[in-house]
Scaffold this active site. Sequence first.
Site, short mmCIF file in Angstrom:
data_model
loop_
_atom_site.label_atom_id
_atom_site.label_comp_id
_atom_site.label_asym_id
_atom_site.label_seq_id
_atom_site.Cartn_x
_atom_site.Cartn_y
_atom_site.Cartn_z
N SER A 96 -8.80 10.04 154.59
CA SER A 96 -7.37 10.24 154.45
C SER A 96 -6.96 11.59 155.04
O SER A 96 -7.17 11.82 156.23
CB SER A 96 -6.99 10.11 152.97
N ASP A 146 -3.77 -0.84 153.58
CA ASP A 146 -3.55 0.60 153.55
C ASP A 146 -2.40 0.95 154.50
O ASP A 146 -2.41 0.53 155.66
CB ASP A 146 -4.83 1.30 154.00
N HIS A 171 -6.21 1.57 150.36
CA HIS A 171 -6.53 2.96 150.64
C HIS A 171 -7.36 3.52 149.48
O HIS A 171 -7.11 3.22 148.32
CB HIS A 171 -5.23 3.76 150.76
#
Length: 321
Positions: free
Chosen positions: A167, A262, A292
């Site tokens: 991320s 995601d 995610h």
Amino acid sequence: MLLDTVRRRINGGSVDTMSPRQIAAARGPHAPPAPGPLGDLLRRLTEGITGRPHGGVTSTDITVPGAAGDLPARRHVPDRQAMGRPLVLHLHGGGWVVGAPEQYDWLCSHLAAELGAVVVSVDYRMAPEHPAPAAVQDCTAVARWILQEGGGVTLGADGPVVVAGDSAGGNLAALVAIAMRDAGIGGIAAQLLIYPATDLTMSTESARTIIRKPLLHRADMEAFTTTYLGGVVAPDDPSVSPLHVSDLSGLPPALVITASDDPLRDEGRAFAERLQQAGVPVRYTEYVDMPHGFVSLPGLVRSARQALAEMVQFASGVLDR
């Protein structure tokens, strides 16, 4: 939903409604369970979701030099001795606002054991106190120290370096690799980019249409990005959005993992495609029906361990060349 409960467990709540004090509290390690049978039960329940650290790895808290002073970090060292031990520079996720190395003990300790590597997870400066580009500057400074100033040996590694992150951490890992290339500093052998944030404009189709899937909502993305940029850096600035870097050639081989459910899916895929077009060796995998953050949930989804195995396989293949 259970996954939304985990979302609050990882992020400390929905960041779009959190106060600065709540954001700061969400960064550090979560409070240890109370002693006794109840505490043991709570610990086992937590590890049943987020994974148990590898038993053959010693984890210690250390400091490393950042751009504006020492930074907290967590070092994971396999108990077995080895020569030519590689180093994984791990950068945690959390939208450049929350998150901490302790929340990645499962992933980092297993990477250490299975790669025979020293893994160092860095707690870089975060917004709102330290908006962009502080996090990039910190991570770049740590990489320079490792690669140019003997930091790798100090940390117990004498082999090649891998940059890794998920991320926001994937964003920082990619930017570190770019910064080292631009500075003419060699030594980074591979990139492990797990659902990386590569385009802070949030203009991809997945960012527009995947609004409220578990673990990362559109409101979270907007709050993270606004807080991180601080109204100073533009979201399409190459210093924060690696997808907007004009030249991606000459970068280390990259594993790019995305998740189908995601909001960051399409920007991760686009970054992998641009790397390939620039001649960078890339392995791209999209995990189907995964949200995610799934790699942080080995107790809930089998794909977390599959992704770990893919990371180990890819890094091992590059390091063995």
